[in-house]
Design an enzyme around this catalytic site. Structure first.
Site: not given
Ligand code: MRU
Length: 343
Positions: A90, A239, A250
């Site tokens: 990813r 992220d 997200k």
């Molecule tokens: O696609 P995902 O479910 O991995 O996305 C996760 C998010 O956007 C979270 O808000 C982010 O990783 C922070 S987790 C502490």
């Protein structure tokens, strides 16, 4: 204190991953015996959330080293290949690259000979997990400082930045768990978070199990909720945070931040220091994962329609009231991180 959830746990000969694709209906654990299975679990979001992805990847490298040692193969090259594979899973969450960089450092350290390497790699992966748990507790403490001083507190969040997304405490949800544990009345509004429903499936599941009142809303309802001043503040995870504070999280986070600004409600990001990417100057430089159209069109999408499906968006720093980290509530240009810039 042990964390409420264990999304990733190293067992003797495998990595146990709580399969988040199956929640909330089923509590299923995957047993990943090799790095390919760990990579697949990350790619398909069986394990997801920036810190949890990093922890799983670190253990993936350690698992590959153990397997190579057992098979009498070259440990260093097996672990390097594992790291290369995991890097492709990813693109957006920088915690993945942070954790792999730490594993690489152990691999490149001439001090460990082939016999010592598996043990050194295992120790490093354990450290990534242990540090994440300590970080969650510190974020909880600092997060409480941005809550209103007394009375019931109501928080809106987007996606899942809870125990499931980390080693076990969470980032955005950590102060909420701490407030609840101290006897404070706290209520959470969780955006559903289309298309994979991390809010309604995961955030609502873990908060409900912790005894914290949670209300799910469709993503399109958050502007209305904020406009009606039904929450005291917004806290989301991240992220990747660029050097200027622009923050990838997200998809849909940016819209929530805009609505919060319009309503005059403070919007905070909670994240470990490992989510800051000071080598990336601004948000426009953050790589954004694009996912398949089926995630958007599954269900009732008209056959033949195309889909726009970025998994993340970037919230400009100017919409963010503060970055809640293990070192306190920070603001750009993040002088507390100056020594990291030199890395
Ligand atoms: O696609 P995902 O479910 O991995 O996305 C996760 C998010 O956007 C979270 O808000 C982010 O990783 C922070 S987790 C502490």
């Amino acid at each position: 204190v042990s964390a409420p959830l264990e999304p990733v746990r190293r067992e003797a000969d495998h990595l146990r991953i709580l399969d988040q694709r199956e929640l909330p209906e089923r509590l299923v654990h995957l047993r990943c015996r090799g790095v390919e299975e760990v990579a697949e679990a990350i790619r398909t979001l069986a394990v997801r959330g920036a810190p949890a992805i990093g922890i799983a990847a670190a253990y993936g490298v350690s698992l590959a080293a153990d397997n190579a040692a057992r098979a009498g193969e070259d440990v260093r090259s097996a672990a390097r290949a594992a790291s290369d594979l995991l890097e492709t899973t990813r693109p957006t969450a920088v915690n993945l690259f942070y954790a792999l960089k730490r594993m690489r450092r152990v691999l490149d350290d001439g001090g460990s000979d082939a016999e010592d390497l598996p043990r050194a790699l295992r120790a490093e992966a354990d450290a990534v997990l242990a540090e994440d748990l300590a970080t969650g507790e510190a974020i909880a403490r600092h997060g409480l400082s941005v809550f209103p001083e007394s009375g019931e507190v109501s928080v809106l969040t987007h996606c899942n930045a809870g125990g499931l997304a980390t080693g076990g405490w969470g980032t955005a949800l950590a102060p909420i768990y701490a407030a609840h544990a101290s006897g404070r009345r706290v209520a959470v509004f969780a955006d559903e978070t289309r298309p994979l429903l991390q809010g309604s499936r995961l955030t609502a599941w873990e908060l409900h199990h912790a005894g914290i009142p949670v209300t799910v809303l469709v993503d399109g309802a958050s502007a209305s909720l904020l406009g009606r001043r039904r929450v005291d503040l917004v806290i989301v995870g991240a992220d990747r945070i660029a050097a200027n504070g622009d923050t990838a999280n997200k998809i849909g986070t940016y819209a929530v931040a805009l609505a919060a600004r319009e309503a005059g409600i403070p919007f905070y990001v909670a994240a470990p220091i490992s989510t800051f990417d000071l080598a990336t100057a601004r948000g426009a430089d953050i790589p954004i994962e694009e996912r398949g159209p089926e995630e958007v069109l599954a269900g009732r999408g008209a056959p033949g329609a195309a889909a726009y499906n970025p998994a993340f968006d970037v919230t400009p720093a100017r919409l963010i009231a503060g970055w809640i980290t293990e070192r306190g509530v920070l603001r750009p240009p993040f002088p507390e991180l100056a020594e990291q810039k030199a890395d």
